[in-house]
Design a protein around this motif. Structure first.
Motif, short mmCIF file in Angstrom:
data_model
loop_
_atom_site.label_atom_id
_atom_site.label_comp_id
_atom_site.label_asym_id
_atom_site.label_seq_id
_atom_site.Cartn_x
_atom_site.Cartn_y
_atom_site.Cartn_z
N ALA A 260 -7.14 -4.29 106.84
CA ALA A 260 -6.13 -5.33 107.03
C ALA A 260 -5.20 -5.00 108.19
O ALA A 260 -4.43 -5.86 108.64
N ILE A 261 -5.27 -3.77 108.70
CA ILE A 261 -4.35 -3.33 109.75
C ILE A 261 -5.04 -3.22 111.10
O ILE A 261 -4.38 -3.20 112.14
N GLY A 262 -6.37 -3.13 111.13
CA GLY A 262 -7.06 -2.94 112.40
C GLY A 262 -8.52 -3.30 112.31
O GLY A 262 -8.97 -3.96 111.37
N GLU A 263 -9.28 -2.87 113.32
CA GLU A 263 -10.71 -3.15 113.38
C GLU A 263 -11.43 -1.95 113.97
O GLU A 263 -10.82 -0.91 114.22
N SER A 264 -12.75 -2.10 114.18
CA SER A 264 -13.59 -1.01 114.66
C SER A 264 -13.38 0.23 113.79
O SER A 264 -13.13 1.33 114.27
N ILE A 265 -13.53 0.04 112.49
CA ILE A 265 -13.17 1.06 111.51
C ILE A 265 -14.40 1.86 111.07
O ILE A 265 -15.45 1.29 110.75
N VAL A 266 -14.25 3.17 111.09
CA VAL A 266 -15.25 4.06 110.50
C VAL A 266 -14.53 4.96 109.52
O VAL A 266 -13.54 5.61 109.87
N VAL A 267 -15.01 5.01 108.28
CA VAL A 267 -14.42 5.88 107.26
C VAL A 267 -15.53 6.77 106.71
O VAL A 267 -16.54 6.28 106.21
N ILE A 268 -15.35 8.08 106.83
CA ILE A 268 -16.34 9.03 106.34
C ILE A 268 -15.66 9.97 105.37
O ILE A 268 -14.73 10.70 105.72
N ARG A 269 -16.10 9.99 104.12
CA ARG A 269 -15.51 10.85 103.09
C ARG A 269 -16.25 12.17 103.05
O ARG A 269 -17.48 12.21 103.00
N ASP A 270 -15.53 13.25 103.09
CA ASP A 270 -16.09 14.59 102.98
C ASP A 270 -15.28 15.35 101.93
O ASP A 270 -14.27 15.99 102.25
N LYS A 271 -15.71 15.20 100.66
CA LYS A 271 -15.00 15.81 99.54
C LYS A 271 -13.55 15.34 99.50
O LYS A 271 -13.30 14.16 99.29
N SER A 272 -12.58 16.22 99.71
CA SER A 272 -11.18 15.81 99.59
C SER A 272 -10.57 15.41 100.93
O SER A 272 -9.36 15.25 101.04
N ARG A 273 -11.42 15.25 101.95
CA ARG A 273 -10.93 14.83 103.26
C ARG A 273 -11.59 13.52 103.68
O ARG A 273 -12.75 13.27 103.34
N VAL A 274 -10.84 12.72 104.41
CA VAL A 274 -11.33 11.42 104.87
C VAL A 274 -11.15 11.35 106.37
O VAL A 274 -10.03 11.48 106.88
N ARG A 275 -12.27 11.15 107.09
CA ARG A 275 -12.23 11.02 108.54
C ARG A 275 -12.22 9.53 108.88
O ARG A 275 -13.04 8.76 108.37
N VAL A 276 -11.31 9.15 109.78
CA VAL A 276 -11.11 7.73 110.06
C VAL A 276 -11.04 7.48 111.55
O VAL A 276 -10.43 8.26 112.30
N HIS A 277 -11.65 6.38 111.98
CA HIS A 277 -11.48 5.84 113.33
C HIS A 277 -11.06 4.39 113.16
O HIS A 277 -11.63 3.65 112.36
N ILE A 278 -10.03 3.96 113.91
CA ILE A 278 -9.55 2.58 113.79
C ILE A 278 -8.88 2.15 115.09
O ILE A 278 -8.23 2.96 115.76
N HIS A 279 -9.06 0.88 115.47
CA HIS A 279 -8.32 0.27 116.56
C HIS A 279 -7.24 -0.62 115.94
O HIS A 279 -7.54 -1.46 115.10
N THR A 280 -6.00 -0.43 116.37
CA THR A 280 -4.90 -1.16 115.74
C THR A 280 -3.74 -1.39 116.71
O THR A 280 -3.56 -0.63 117.67
N TYR A 281 -2.97 -2.42 116.45
CA TYR A 281 -1.73 -2.65 117.18
C TYR A 281 -0.54 -2.07 116.42
O TYR A 281 0.58 -2.06 116.94
N GLU A 282 -0.77 -1.61 115.20
CA GLU A 282 0.32 -1.16 114.34
C GLU A 282 0.02 0.22 113.76
O GLU A 282 -0.22 0.37 112.56
N PRO A 283 0.05 1.26 114.59
CA PRO A 283 -0.27 2.60 114.10
C PRO A 283 0.70 3.08 113.02
O PRO A 283 0.33 3.85 112.14
N GLU A 284 1.94 2.59 113.08
CA GLU A 284 2.91 3.02 112.07
C GLU A 284 2.51 2.56 110.67
O GLU A 284 2.74 3.27 109.67
N LYS A 285 1.87 1.40 110.58
CA LYS A 285 1.42 0.91 109.28
C LYS A 285 0.22 1.72 108.77
O LYS A 285 0.08 1.95 107.57
N VAL A 286 -0.64 2.13 109.70
CA VAL A 286 -1.77 2.98 109.32
C VAL A 286 -1.25 4.30 108.76
O VAL A 286 -1.72 4.80 107.73
#
Length: 540
Positions: A260-286
């Motif tokens: 809801a905050i951006g696009e071009s999103i990649v989310v990869i879960r690795d146990k207790s860590r989450v790797r994220v890529h996102i394009h957004t105009y509102e980084p503070e909300k992310v």
């Protein structure tokens, strides 16, 4: 230096050394391609993939944290088959060392073995005599050096890998016939060489790109600029038990939230860590959203107006409204972009000089679509695997299908077979059927003397390929084309041929002569789609 273990800071230097060495030998790696046509890109794709990994990872003391960021960058930046394979090798290395803040030579050997297994499982049809053979057998041969320290192990690894590389022509006949070793395997050894040199403190001279130095052209964004492109954010989020139920953390729900905050999103879960890529105009909300669940262990924020991107995304006017099915096509020129747009492809990945795109390029195109379903046409055999990896990494809910078109001719006839207004599944099947019925003839000027499949090709000749196989070489393009077209299976049953023409002298005369030579074929032409001396013919 021959420490018993290396940390993230040391490995970061080793990766920069590997990239430096790869850059120095990029052209030589490209030139090892077995086919004598000007599309050698193994070195370029390996370099660009590793370059994105180095660019997107910051030196950190903990090896596992560094490898986590390096692997993510390489996965997103992977280009071509060689780049995808290399990214999968480092994905396996990162997985193997995911809990290790340092690594011994024994750990490195184990990690390389998992890298081989991870990459092997990615390749649709693994072949002996390639980079995978060099990796597997090189590591097996180097295991005798475990106990001699990192320097000793890497020295042995390079030595054993070179032995395997020299034998690749005996395992893969096309290499032997061409008189070359495997280009990907050679590139891998250059990565090893660079790692060892950096480990020993040897400086490798080269001029770094803007991407490596982190020095973008600031003139592209000043006080008169509009903030058009937003920010590119990449981070690793450590989930914390004090903030959320880590075991019950829902990847899909999180992806929906952040979407809801951006696009071009990649989310990869690795146990207790989450790797994220996102394009957004509102980084503070992310940031606010993410800190509900944990804290950042790696964080990168770039103004995309300053980022260099060789790929242009073109959306037709019709693509700005919601669709049941959006078609994404890879094209190599403005001419092809116009053709595919006219056939109904709403989003074009325009690669200009070559047909190679990165995983991130494909993900960005996917995220720009507003549709219930997406179908992607790679239109090049070297792009099919990149598209497949992008779809695998995609974290959204949109249904995505791939029509595995291996040439622009297949892509054209796939689009021409589309049935707008029909159910989505029927349209996709129609496109697959349209691509499946195409025989592709490809002609290009040879840049060096080589042979393949018993066919010798001298520098300056035209090389003719049918279904990816070299069938003829001749200085006279017309004679070579006649031979190649006659070599098409069941040519007497074919009805039409569409020529995609590049910068061919006497192109009109050539078409006229082909029409006389093959009167039963309706021959049409789309001119000016390539900037060099090549052409593609789709025969149906």
């Amino acid at each position: 230096m021959n420490k018993t273990a290396i940390d993230g800071l040391i490995f970061s230097d080793m990766m920069k050394g590997a990239l430096s060495e790869l850059r120095l030998y990029e052209k030589e790696i490209d030139d090892l391609n077995v086919f004598p046509v000007p599309d050698g890109d193994t070195g370029a794709n390996m370099r660009r993939t590793l370059e994105l990994g180095v660019q997107h990872s910051q030196p950190t003391q903990k090896l596992n944290e560094y490898l986590d960021a390096l692997s993510t960058g390489m996965l997103l930046g992977a280009r071509g088959n060689s780049g995808v394979i290399l990214s999968q090798i480092f994905k396996g290395i990162a997985l193997s060392l995911s809990k290790d803040e340092t690594a011994t030579e024994a750990d490195i050997a184990k990690a390389l073995s998992l890298g081989y297994a991870t990459a092997y499982n990615t390749v649709l049809v693994p072949v002996e005599g390639t980079i995978l053979t060099v990796l597997r057998d090189g590591v097996d041969g180097a295991k005798s050096a475990i106990g001699s320290g990192v320097d000793g192990f890497l020295t042995k690894l390079i030595s054993e890998s070179n032995k395997v590389l020299k034998n690749t022509p005996e395992l893969l006949p096309v290499l032997k016939e061409a008189g070359v070793v495997d280009s990907g395997g050679f590139g891998l050894i250059k990565i090893y060489d660079g790692m060892l040199k950096a480990y020993r403190g040897v400086k490798i001279e080269y001029t770094p790109s803007a991407a490596e130095t982190g020095a973008p052209d600031l003139s592209s964004f000043d006080e008169n600029s509009d903030f058009t492109f937003g920010y590119c954010m990449e981070f690793t989020l450590q989930l914390l038990k004090t903030k959320t139920d880590v075991d019950a953390f829902d990847d899909k729900a999180y992806t929906k939230e952040i979407s809801a905050i951006g696009e071009s999103i990649v989310v990869i879960r690795d146990k207790s860590r989450v790797r994220v890529h996102i394009h957004t105009y509102e980084p503070e909300k992310v940031i606010e959203l993410c800190r509900k669940y944990g804290e950042f262990v790696f964080f990168k924020l770039d103004n995309m107006a300053l980022q260099h991107n060789e790929t242009v995304y073109k959306k037709s006017e019709k693509s700005h409204k919601h669709k049941e099915l959006e078609i994404i096509s890879v094209a190599g020129s403005d001419g092809l972009s116009s053709v595919f747009d006219g056939l109904g492809s709403g989003i074009i990945i325009d690669t200009e000089a070559d047909m190679n795109v990165s995983v991130q390029d494909v993900l960005s195109a996917i995220e720009s679509a507003d549709a219930d379903s997406i179908v992607i046409l790679p239109n090049d055999k070297n792009v099919v695997q990149t598209v497949a990896q992008a779809v695998k990494l995609y974290g959204g809910n949109t249904k995505i299908d791939i029509v595995p078109t291996k040439s622009i001719a297949e892509g054209y006839f796939a689009l021409a077979s589309d049935m707008p207004g029909c159910p989505t599944d029927d349209r996709i099947e129609a496109m697959k059927d349209g691509a499946a019925g195409v025989e592709t003839v490809y002609a290009a000027r040879c840049t060096r003397s080589r042979s393949s499949g018993g066919v010798k090709c001298a520098a300056g000749d035209f090389a003719l390929f049918v279904a990816g196989k070299l069938v003829k070489s001749d200085k006279d393009l017309f004679s070579a084309l006649c031979y190649a077209i006659n070599a098409v299976e069941d040519i007497e049953e074919k009805e039409a041929a569409l020529v995609f023409m590049g910068q061919i002298d006497g192109g009109d005369e050539l078409l006229e002569r082909l029409g006389e030579a093959f009167p039963d074929l309706q021959i049409d032409c789309i001119d000016g789609v390539f900037s060099d001396e090549k052409l593609v013919i789709g025969i149906v």
